[in-house]
Structure formats: C-alpha cells, structure tokens
Design a protein around this motif. Structure first.
Motif, mmCIF file in Angstrom:
data_model
loop_
_atom_site.group_PDB
_atom_site.id
_atom_site.type_symbol
_atom_site.label_atom_id
_atom_site.label_comp_id
_atom_site.label_asym_id
_atom_site.label_seq_id
_atom_site.Cartn_x
_atom_site.Cartn_y
_atom_site.Cartn_z
ATOM 1 N N UNK A 6 -20.503 38.857 18.419
ATOM 2 C CA UNK A 6 -20.913 38.764 19.817
ATOM 3 C C UNK A 6 -22.328 38.190 19.908
ATOM 4 N N UNK A 7 -22.701 37.787 21.125
ATOM 5 C CA UNK A 7 -24.033 37.216 21.301
ATOM 6 C C UNK A 7 -25.110 38.257 21.012
ATOM 7 N N UNK A 8 -24.837 39.524 21.313
ATOM 8 C CA UNK A 8 -25.842 40.538 21.009
ATOM 9 C C UNK A 8 -26.027 40.690 19.506
ATOM 10 N N UNK A 9 -24.956 40.593 18.730
ATOM 11 C CA UNK A 9 -25.096 40.618 17.272
ATOM 12 C C UNK A 9 -25.957 39.455 16.800
ATOM 13 N N UNK A 10 -25.767 38.305 17.449
ATOM 14 C CA UNK A 10 -26.596 37.157 17.098
ATOM 15 C C UNK A 10 -28.051 37.409 17.407
ATOM 16 N N UNK B 127 -18.520 42.220 33.523
ATOM 17 C CA UNK B 127 -19.076 41.447 32.402
ATOM 18 C C UNK B 127 -20.321 42.053 31.792
ATOM 19 N N UNK B 128 -21.257 42.498 32.627
ATOM 20 C CA UNK B 128 -22.502 43.043 32.093
ATOM 21 C C UNK B 128 -22.260 44.435 31.511
ATOM 22 N N UNK C 142 -21.257 46.734 24.219
ATOM 23 C CA UNK C 142 -21.460 46.133 22.898
ATOM 24 C C UNK C 142 -22.837 46.484 22.350
ATOM 25 N N UNK C 143 -23.833 46.449 23.208
ATOM 26 C CA UNK C 143 -25.202 46.799 22.834
ATOM 27 C C UNK C 143 -25.255 48.221 22.242
ATOM 28 N N UNK C 144 -24.654 49.182 22.941
ATOM 29 C CA UNK C 144 -24.648 50.568 22.453
ATOM 30 C C UNK C 144 -23.830 50.691 21.176
ATOM 31 N N UNK C 145 -22.694 49.998 21.132
ATOM 32 C CA UNK C 145 -21.815 50.047 19.952
ATOM 33 C C UNK C 145 -22.547 49.564 18.698
ATOM 34 N N UNK C 146 -23.298 48.488 18.827
ATOM 35 C CA UNK C 146 -24.013 47.935 17.660
ATOM 36 C C UNK C 146 -25.104 48.900 17.189
ATOM 37 N N UNK D 172 -13.466 50.674 19.249
ATOM 38 C CA UNK D 172 -12.654 51.078 20.385
ATOM 39 C C UNK D 172 -12.565 49.965 21.417
ATOM 40 N N UNK D 173 -11.740 50.148 22.410
ATOM 41 C CA UNK D 173 -11.615 49.178 23.482
ATOM 42 C C UNK D 173 -12.799 49.346 24.425
ATOM 43 N N UNK D 174 -13.591 48.293 24.564
ATOM 44 C CA UNK D 174 -14.851 48.420 25.308
ATOM 45 C C UNK D 174 -14.633 48.797 26.763
#
Length: 437
Positions: free
Chosen positions: A84-88, A312-313, A319-323, A345-347
């Motif tokens: 994802x972009x956050x991972x980037x 979307x946000x 994703x931010x919390x998951x990472x 999990x399913x976001x």
C-alpha cells in the motif's frame, strides 16, 4: 522481503489479470472522480469562468493531465509492489508516519464538518420549510456513516456510479442550456494568463479532484480485486476515465460561469453557498425545473464526496493502524527470539476502519454548532496544503528506487509530470499558507 526492506519484488502472479483492458472493468476511477470533485471545486471553477470567461479552459486540460499522472503513479505502486502507499511512505522514514498521523486526525475532524455542511446546503434549498442547515448536516453525516458501515466496496461503487451519472447529466445539461460559444471555447485551449488570473489558473490546475482521495485510489483498486501487475492496463484505462470525467465537469462549470455570469457581471457568494446562488440564477433564467435539477446535482456532488471520503480515507486509516500493529508484534517477537505472523483481516470490517468512520461523523458535529476554532483551522490548512506536494515527491522517491520492480519504475514522462505536479503544489501550498496568516 520484510515490511521495512527498501527493495521490492513483483507481487506473485497468482492473478494474471485480464488479457486486455476493457470498459466492463471500470470502477475505482468512477469512485475517485465522484469523490474528488466536490462542491468547493465546482464553485472555484465557476468563479474563474465568471471572471475570465473561457480564457482559462486550457488550465482544466493541464489539470487533468496532472491528476492522471498522480493517480496512475499511486495505482502503479499498489499493483507493481503488492504494497500500500502507506507502506511505501513508511519505508521512506518515520517522519512520514508522524506527518500522516497528525494530518489524518486533524484533517478528518475539520473535513467532516465541511462535508456535512456542503451536503446539507442543497437540501435546505430544496426543502426551505424543513429543519435548518445544522440539522440537515448532521443527518447527512449519519446517513453517510450508516451507508459505509453496512455496505462493502461492490455496493459502494454502484452507488457512486449512479451519483456521478446524476452529476454528469445535470452539469452537462446546464452547460448546454446556457449555450456555449464554440469559437470562444476552442480559443480557451490556447494558454493565456490575463491580469490577476495566476492564482485562479493554479487553482484550476491543482484544485479539482486533487485531495487525499488521490492517495485512496490505490486502496479502491485493491478493494476492486486488482492486486497484481496483471491489472496494470485496466487500472490505467480506469484512471484515464476518472480524470477525463473530471475534466468534463470542470469544462462544463467553466462554460456555465462564462456564459451565465461573466457576460452579465453577476457575482456569487464565495464558498459552497455560491452554488445555491447559481440555482437562483438558473431559476430566473430557465425556470424552477432547471433550478431544482441543478440542486439535485449539487447534492449528488457533495454527498458523493462525503461517502467517498468516509470510505476511502477510513481504508487508509485502517491500513495505517494495521501496519503499526504489525511492526509492534514483530518487534515483540524479535525481542523474544521468535517469529510472528499477523493475520490480515478485511479492512472494511475492521475496528480502525469503523473508528475513523465515527471520528469523521460525530466529533465534527461540534464544529457545526460552534465557530471553528481559529487555531484548529490554521493547523488544518497548513497540513492540507502540504499533502499534495508530499504525495507527488514521495511517489517520485518510491517509483525511482529498488522498492519498485524495474519494469514498473518511472519513465522520463512520468518523472516530468510528477515533478511538475510537485512544483505546482508547492506554489499552491505557499499561497495557501500566506492566505492563512
């Protein structure tokens, strides 16, 4: 590879994607177009048309090219790397996490109130004897929350497609009704900058469809089921559809501003209320049916942006919390000398996703009943101004490094377009900060 490695390998080709791009796959682009074009963007374009006629039409075309480049780069990162972009962003250093954490919390709080008020304005105009603006604003926020909470991406996409259909029909219909001048329209494609038009030009190029939803595009691509580079051609077609549609909206509003306001020297109220004023102008010229149709389109524009952001946000926040959780678990496992796997999990059903939905909806209601605190608005404005340069320059860093498989790294044209977008948004950023102070 690990979450923190700089190098990337191409995602496994378990899903090779379709043999060729086809219109039947289009979806995330429609969502990003419906979300990105808000009432405020339409007002800005309308006012530009009212002040300068067709002269700045070329800026709308340039703006579409800029947005196509940015969204394509975001989608390409997701598909080429499987990340994802956050991972980037996270791979570029912890500073990105701190910026994003503060930004998404403050931005969501202030944007929630803005989106609800914008959605309520046309409802109040349509039903003047009903509840007031603040009550309608709270109702639209709760409706958006319930819709996103109980539905998944497939239903969300269908509703957004219906709303953009309404927006398209209404705006183009009104533009045709006002009778565009074809010679003037084509002359507006020649770049020109009348006196006092620079900021309006930059606003048209950089403003319409240019928000955090551009970063959310990659998440909608994944939610659609596109997860490997086999879907790259489809994503690129989908992205072009998104911003050609956006371009049509911009051109149509510019025509309305040029023909209906510029020629008669009419002045609208600033902000979203300008669209209510336009409804009054349309009623006087074309009758109540056209004015009502326009207000319905205004509501579709505002409410589609609301539910688009709510969905979307919230995906980005989840994703931010998951990472961050994954990193904490891995750090704990490493300290204990073991290994750990974190189930994905399913976001859309996750607690962080729903927590951010609640954050977007209920705390901002306080701003509907109170004057927005100056300090909070100041922080919101500064953080928001920095986001688009942040997105453009981080994409350049990610897509020119070994974080991206070689075949999907930036070419010369992509680098030129992203660099131009980044510089444009820096200028807009400086101007926005100057306006704040």
């Amino acid at each position: 590879m690990t979450e923190t490695d700089g190098a990337a390998t191409a995602p496994q080709a378990a899903d090779p994607g379709p043999r060729k791009a086809s219109w039947k796959y289009i979806g995330p682009g429609i969502v990003v177009a419906a979300t990105g074009v808000g009432a405020g963007d339409l007002v800005a374009t309308l006012i530009a048309g009212s002040k300068f006629g067709y002269t700045l039409l070329w800026a709308a075309v340039v703006g579409c090219l800029v947005k196509i480049s940015l969204a394509e780069a975001t989608g390409r990162w997701h598909l080429a790397t499987g990340r994802t972009i956050f991972e980037g962003w996270r791979s570029l250093g912890r500073w990105t996490t701190w910026y994003f954490a503060v930004y998404i919390v403050v931005w969501g709080f202030v944007y929630g109130a803005t989106a609800m008020s914008s959605s309520a304005l046309p409802v109040v105009a349509l039903f003047p004897d009903g509840p007031g603006l603040k009550v309608w604003a709270a109702i639209t926020g709760v409706l958006g929350l319930l819709f996103v909470w109980f539905n998944r991406y497939a239903v969300f996409e269908k509703v957004m497609t219906a709303m953009i259909g309404v927006m398209f029909v209404v705006v183009v219909h009104v533009a045709v009704r006002v009778g565009p001048s074809l010679p003037s329209t084509f002359s507006g494609l020649v770049p020109a900058l009348p006196d006092g038009s620079l900021l309006y030009t930059l606003g048209i190029v950089g403003g319409v469809g240019g928000t955090i939803t551009m970063a959310a595009y990659g998440y909608w691509v994944n939610a659609k089921g596109w997860t490997t580079s086999g879907w790259m051609k489809v994503m690129r077609l989908d992205n072009r559809v998104a911003y050609v549609t956006t371009g049509i909206f911009v051109v149509a509003m510019l025509i309305i501003g040029a023909e209906l306001l510029h020629s008669t020297n009419l002045v609208l109220t600033s902000g979203d209320k300008g669209l209510v004023d336009l409804g009054d102008v349309l009623e006087k010229r074309f009758g109540s049916a056209t004015a009502t149709l326009f207000l319905v389109g205004f509501f579709a524009t505002s409410f589609s942006s609301l539910i688009g952001v709510w969905h979307g946000v919230s995906l980005m926040f989840a994703d931010f919390v998951e990472r961050l959780r994954k990193e904490a678990v891995r750090a704990e496992a490493a300290a204990e000398g073991g290994a750990a796997e974190v189930a994905k999990g399913e976001r859309e059903k996750s607690a962080p996703f729903r927590a951010y939905l609640l954050w977007l909806t209920f705390p901002p209601m306080a701003l509907l009943f109170l004057d927005q605190p100056f300090g909070l608005v100041l922080v919101y404005g500064v953080l928001g101004a920095f986001f688009m340069p942040f997105l453009a320059f981080t994409l350049i860093a990610l897509l020119n490094s070994d974080r991206t498989p070689r075949e999907w790294r930036n070419g010369r044209l992509s680098n030129v377009m992203l660099a131009a977008a980044g510089l444009l948004f820096v200028v807009l950023c400086v101007q926005q900060i100057r306006d704040l102070f």
